[in-house]
Design a protein around this motif. Structure first.
Motif, PDB file in Angstrom:
ATOM      1  N   UNK A  81     -21.597  26.317 -56.140  1.00 44.47           N
ATOM      2  CA  UNK A  81     -22.609  26.994 -55.314  1.00 44.47           C
ATOM      3  C   UNK A  81     -21.950  28.358 -54.761  1.00 44.47           C
ATOM      4  N   UNK A  82     -23.013  29.203 -54.807  1.00 40.56           N
ATOM      5  CA  UNK A  82     -22.417  30.641 -54.080  1.00 40.56           C
ATOM      6  C   UNK A  82     -22.451  30.479 -52.763  1.00 40.56           C
ATOM      7  N   UNK A  83     -21.697  31.560 -52.194  1.00 35.56           N
ATOM      8  CA  UNK A  83     -21.522  31.613 -50.706  1.00 35.56           C
ATOM      9  C   UNK A  83     -22.683  31.889 -49.747  1.00 35.56           C
ATOM     10  N   UNK A  84     -23.553  32.268 -50.513  1.00 31.84           N
ATOM     11  CA  UNK A  84     -24.937  32.789 -49.744  1.00 31.84           C
ATOM     12  C   UNK A  84     -26.177  31.843 -50.192  1.00 31.84           C
ATOM     13  N   UNK A  85     -25.801  30.621 -50.673  1.00 34.26           N
ATOM     14  CA  UNK A  85     -27.007  29.646 -51.058  1.00 34.26           C
ATOM     15  C   UNK A  85     -26.772  28.340 -50.140  1.00 34.26           C
ATOM     16  N   UNK A  86     -27.579  27.608 -50.110  1.00 36.90           N
ATOM     17  CA  UNK A  86     -27.727  26.316 -49.001  1.00 36.90           C
ATOM     18  C   UNK A  86     -28.081  25.193 -49.956  1.00 36.90           C
ATOM     19  N   UNK A  87     -27.263  24.147 -50.095  1.00 31.80           N
ATOM     20  CA  UNK A  87     -27.685  22.651 -50.685  1.00 31.80           C
ATOM     21  C   UNK A  87     -28.270  21.672 -49.848  1.00 31.80           C
TER      22      UNK A  87
END
Length: 287
Positions: A81-87
């Motif tokens: 996951x990238x640091x600006x996304x949300x799971x």
């Protein structure tokens, strides 16, 4: 991977801490951030022993940051996951269950929502769920969103090459083709990730270069990895190459976003909230 992501970092980490699947470790690989990302991560590490901070300096690019973390990852399953996304909370649980019940699949993703800087919905990216449709799609568009992907390392050889050192964008294209050599790609039908669009997305800074690297990876997949594209894939890639060559750089992503069903996410501009558009998977459009 983390690089100057302080604006979004706490929300991204919170989405991992809120997973219904709790047996995880989170490796945050800092890539020489110059904002307060490291300080934020240090505070988070102090509150949760499952979070580990890897410091890298100077700034080397996303591929190097990811490779550093992968060398230290202890789990059999690896989620990116990238640091600006949300799971979404059930992402890990659902993807892990899918990989357990589909041993031929090496990597699984899911459906993705596109959000703006403030988290407001812009649109959706739909991906094929079946392995064969995913394989066919790879020559014209990514069949799995990298930030939504979970990989079963049990299917990979010990010397598996993850990211090409030095890659700064489109790094996931060749990785997905490499993964195809060791198993199938697939997606679950549920939405698992909020993918954030904003003016600082790496792939939007120079879309022509991003496409050139993508095209290079597709050609290498045919020559080195034995990938056999469909006629539709060849035609779409050719059309993409012509369009990218003719369009001014600032129009490349807005045109792609329009065709993909993503509204209000033009490259280089702050995304604006808009009516949600549901994109039909590209392979359906060219069958």
């Amino acid at each position: 991977p983390v690089y100057n992501a302080a604006e979004f970092l706490e929300e991204a980490v919170a989405s991992i801490r809120g997973q219904t699947y709790t047996r995880w470790e989170l490796l945050c690989s800092d890539d020489g951030s110059t904002d307060c990302s490291v300080a934020l991560l240090e505070n988070l590490v102090a509150t949760d022993g499952r979070i580990r901070l890897l410091r890298g300096a100077p700034h080397r690019g996303v591929a190097a940051a990811c490779n550093d973390a992968l060398l230290l990852a202890r789990g059999e399953l690896v989620a990116r996951m990238d640091a600006d996304d949300v799971s979404y909370p059930e992402r890990f649980e659902r993807e892990a269950a899918y990989l357990r019940s589909h041993p031929a699949v090496v990597a699984v993703g899911g459906q993705v929502e596109i959000v703006d800087r403030a988290g407001k919905l812009l649109g959706q990216k739909r991906f094929p769920t079946g392995p064969e449709a995913s394989r066919r799609m790879m020559f014209r568009s990514l069949a799995v969103q990298q930030g939504a992907m979970m990989v079963n390392r049990a299917r990979l050889p010990p010397d598996f090459v993850w990211y090409t050192p030095g890659a700064t964008t489109a790094e996931e294209v060749e990785l997905l083709f490499r993964l195809l050599q060791h198993g199938q790609l697939a997606n679950i039908g549920e939405t698992v990730l909020k993918y954030r669009m904003h003016g600082n997305n790496v792939s939007l800074r120079n879309p022509k270069r991003a496409f050139a690297l993508t095209l290079k990876a597709r050609v290498k997949a045919v020559r080195a990895y034995g990938y056999r594209p469909t006629l539709a894939g060849l035609l779409v890639t050719g059309a993409q190459a012509v369009a990218v060559g003719l369009l001014p750089g600032r129009w490349v992503y807005p045109v792609y976003a329009f065709l993909r069903g993503i509204s209000g996410a033009g490259g280089g501009q702050r995304a604006r909230p808009s009516t949600t558009l549901l994109a039909v998977a590209q392979e359906e459009a060219v069958k």
